[in-house]
Design a protein around this motif. Sequence first.
Motif, PDB file in Angstrom:
ATOM      1  N   UNK A 122       8.700   1.621  -5.168  1.00 27.42           N
ATOM      2  CA  UNK A 122       7.511   2.119  -4.545  1.00 27.42           C
ATOM      3  C   UNK A 122       7.826   3.645  -3.882  1.00 27.42           C
ATOM      4  N   UNK A 123       6.780   4.313  -4.204  1.00 26.92           N
ATOM      5  CA  UNK A 123       6.938   5.565  -3.621  1.00 26.92           C
ATOM      6  C   UNK A 123       5.566   6.097  -2.699  1.00 26.92           C
ATOM      7  N   UNK A 124       5.681   6.854  -1.629  1.00 28.85           N
ATOM      8  CA  UNK A 124       4.743   7.185  -0.679  1.00 28.85           C
ATOM      9  C   UNK A 124       4.186   8.540  -0.996  1.00 28.85           C
ATOM     10  N   UNK A 125       2.958   8.863  -1.643  1.00 24.93           N
ATOM     11  CA  UNK A 125       2.169   9.992  -2.104  1.00 24.93           C
ATOM     12  C   UNK A 125       1.657  10.641  -0.764  1.00 24.93           C
ATOM     13  N   UNK A 126       1.812  11.747  -0.315  1.00 21.12           N
ATOM     14  CA  UNK A 126       1.180  12.527   1.028  1.00 21.12           C
ATOM     15  C   UNK A 126       0.160  13.864   0.491  1.00 21.12           C
TER      16      UNK A 126
END
Length: 212
Positions: A122-126
Motif C-alpha cells: 500500500x502507498x498513499x498518494x497526496x
Amino acid sequence: ELKNKIVGVQPHIVLETFGGIGNYDELKNKIKSFGIPQIASISPFVQGQGIVRSEQNALGVVIKGVDSANEPMELIKKHLKFGSLDLENIKVTTDQAKTKTIGRAIIGEELAHRLSIGLGDAVTVISPAFDEDPIRSIKRAKSAAFVVSGVFRVGMNDFDSNLVFIDLDQAQKLYQLDERVSGISIRLSQVELANDIKFLIQGQLGTGYVAR
C-alpha cells in the motif's frame, strides 16, 4: 530506440483547454466526426504533480489518471515487469474490521525500489493544495490510499522513477476536478502524421483548445 520508447508510452497528440475539459465525451465525438482515419484511440486523462508515500520514504511524482476502457493499455503492457494493468478499485478490511474501497496503482520499477515496495503493498498518494480561484478559495491537499498492482520498466529514468498510473475516477477525486479532466490523449496509426493531424484538429476546434 529512445524515440520508440517515448512514443510507446506518451500520446501522439494531447488536447487541452484552460481549466480542464468538462465535456470530454462530447469533444471525443466531435473529433471522431472529423473523419480522420489515422486516429486509433481518443481517451481522457488527468495528470498532475503529487507525492507518493510508503512506510519507508516519500517522493515527488507525476500522477496520471487513465481511462483503461479507452486508453490502449497494451502499450504500457509491453513494459510491464511484474503484476497486471488492473486499475479497478478493490475492497479491503481495516484493523477495525470495517471494509473500505481503495484504488490500484501501476508504478515504475525505480520508484518501487526507492520506496522499498512491491506488488500488493500500500502507498498513499497526496495531491498538492492549489488555488482554484484566488479570490474565493484554496483547495486543500487531498490524499488517498492505493495498492500497487503493477510495476513497469521503460528503461528511461523520467518514467521509471517518476510516473504513477491510477484510474481516471480516482484521479478526478484526488485533484478535486468533479467531472473535468486535464486533457484528451489521441493515438495514431501513423505517428509520422502527428504534426499534420494536430494542426488539422486545432483548425477544426478553434482557439478554445490547444493541440500539442
